[in-house]
Design a protein around this motif. Structure first.
Motif, PDB file in Angstrom:
ATOM      1  N   SER A 168      -5.486   4.659  -4.768  1.00 19.45           N
ATOM      2  CA  SER A 168      -5.073   4.182  -3.454  1.00 19.45           C
ATOM      3  C   SER A 168      -6.234   4.382  -2.486  1.00 19.45           C
ATOM      4  CB  SER A 168      -3.839   4.973  -2.987  1.00 19.45           C
ATOM      5  OG  SER A 168      -3.449   4.588  -1.702  1.00 19.45           O
ATOM      6  N   ASP A 182      -2.999  -4.223   2.307  1.00 19.53           N
ATOM      7  CA  ASP A 182      -1.592  -4.001   1.982  1.00 19.53           C
ATOM      8  C   ASP A 182      -1.226  -4.755   0.700  1.00 19.53           C
ATOM      9  OD1 ASP A 182       0.837  -2.716   2.453  1.00 19.53           O
ATOM     10  OD2 ASP A 182       1.674  -4.430   3.531  1.00 19.53           O
ATOM     11  N   TYR A 192       0.825  -1.210   0.000  1.00 15.99           N
ATOM     12  CA  TYR A 192       0.000   0.000   0.000  1.00 15.99           C
ATOM     13  C   TYR A 192       0.857   1.257   0.000  1.00 15.99           C
ATOM     14  CZ  TYR A 192      -2.785   3.765   2.083  1.00 15.99           C
ATOM     15  OH  TYR A 192      -3.387   4.954   2.354  1.00 15.99           O
ATOM     16  N   LYS A 213       0.044   5.631  -0.098  1.00 10.19           N
ATOM     17  CA  LYS A 213      -0.956   6.687  -0.152  1.00 10.19           C
ATOM     18  C   LYS A 213      -0.859   7.427  -1.478  1.00 10.19           C
ATOM     19  CE  LYS A 213      -1.267   7.468   4.849  1.00 10.19           C
ATOM     20  NZ  LYS A 213      -1.132   8.445   5.954  1.00 10.19           N
ATOM     21  N   SER A 253      -4.494  -1.073  -1.576  1.00  7.83           N
ATOM     22  CA  SER A 253      -5.383  -0.993  -0.417  1.00  7.83           C
ATOM     23  C   SER A 253      -4.578  -0.997   0.875  1.00  7.83           C
ATOM     24  CB  SER A 253      -6.349  -2.173  -0.418  1.00  7.83           C
ATOM     25  OG  SER A 253      -6.954  -2.354   0.843  1.00  7.83           O
ATOM     26  N   GLU A 254      -4.892  -0.058   1.758  1.00  8.70           N
ATOM     27  CA  GLU A 254      -4.266  -0.041   3.077  1.00  8.70           C
ATOM     28  C   GLU A 254      -4.746  -1.242   3.906  1.00  8.70           C
ATOM     29  OE1 GLU A 254      -3.471   3.052   6.763  1.00  8.70           O
ATOM     30  OE2 GLU A 254      -5.311   3.296   5.579  1.00  8.70           O
ATOM     31  N   LYS A 299      -8.243   3.123   1.466  1.00  8.02           N
ATOM     32  CA  LYS A 299      -8.066   2.551   2.802  1.00  8.02           C
ATOM     33  C   LYS A 299      -8.669   1.154   2.887  1.00  8.02           C
ATOM     34  CE  LYS A 299      -7.681   6.803   5.508  1.00  8.02           C
ATOM     35  NZ  LYS A 299      -6.303   6.453   5.934  1.00  8.02           N
ATOM     36  N   SER A 310       4.734   5.843   2.879  1.00  7.24           N
ATOM     37  CA  SER A 310       3.934   4.709   2.437  1.00  7.24           C
ATOM     38  C   SER A 310       3.434   3.920   3.636  1.00  7.24           C
ATOM     39  CB  SER A 310       4.765   3.795   1.537  1.00  7.24           C
ATOM     40  OG  SER A 310       5.691   3.077   2.323  1.00  7.24           O
ATOM     41  N   GLY A 311       2.484   3.021   3.370  1.00 10.49           N
ATOM     42  CA  GLY A 311       1.936   2.204   4.441  1.00 10.49           C
ATOM     43  C   GLY A 311       2.907   1.156   4.937  1.00 10.49           C
TER      44      GLY A 311
END
Length: 208
Positions: free
Chosen positions: A104, A131, A16, A18, A127-128, A106, A24-25
């Motif tokens: 991107s 991931d 993931y 943003k 996707s957060e 959540k 980044s995640g």
């Protein structure tokens, strides 16, 4: 195996990121999803061929198959129509043009806002929550007949706005505008859990 297929397979391994300037995640130093995708393009041998400067009618002509021989092969243009217009990248790979749009989220559902998904675009969605990254053609999530109905509905709403504003006549110039909003409802709105996810990913890989 083509360069673009190798690139797309690598994209599917991405975590993931943003869509705006932030970390980044995962434990990477890349600031944005678009930057992470650009890093992958360069990794696979695509050279940067500028940013912006492409008119939307030129983009649409290329989508329709107009000559693009002046674009260097194995190169990419970043934000070709500006930061507020799609796609995020136009890539020329082994003589063919590809239009890539980065999204991107959540959870597992992308936002298209006012833009109707374009059939020929390859969407890169991360996707957060999961991931993970998935890829798909716009035309596979919004078939042409359904896209036509939405576009006709938007055109009819704009016509009603025009007629209303002619009669409204506010002294301060206030008028009304209907803003389209493409959204998701129902059980299959999560693209990462959708039963067709793997098939749509494979369709992209087969096409490139």
């Amino acid at each position: 195996m083509s360069k673009m297929k190798k690139f797309m397979e690598d994209v599917l391994t991405m975590p993931y990121f943003k869509n705006y300037a932030a970390e980044s995640g995962a434990v990477h130093n890349t600031a944005k999803h678009e930057n992470a995708v650009a890093d992958k393009l360069r990794k696979h041998g695509y050279s940067f061929n500028g940013e912006g400067g492409i008119r939307q009618n030129q983009r649409d002509a290329w989508l329709d198959g107009e000559d693009h021989s002046d674009i260097p092969d194995n190169s990419y243009i970043s934000q070709p129509c500006g930061t507020h217009n799609s796609p995020d990248f136009i890539v020329k790979s082994e003589g063919r043009l590809y239009f890539l749009e980065c999204k991107s989220v959540k959870s597992g559902t992308p936002m298209y806002n006012s833009g109707v998904p374009k059939a020929e675009y390859i969407y890169i969605l991360c996707s957060e929550k999961y991931d993970q990254t998935t890829i798909y053609f716009g035309g596979d999530v919004l078939p042409s007949e359904e896209a036509r109905l939405i576009k006709e509905h938007i055109a009819a709403a704009r016509k009603r706005d025009e007629e209303f504003n002619k009669e409204f006549g506010n002294d301060y110039g206030i008028s009304y505008y209907t803003r389209p909003m493409i959204q998701h409802k129902g059980l299959n709105k999560d693209y990462f859990k959708h039963p067709m996810r793997k098939q749509l990913e494979q369709k992209v890989l087969n096409a490139v």
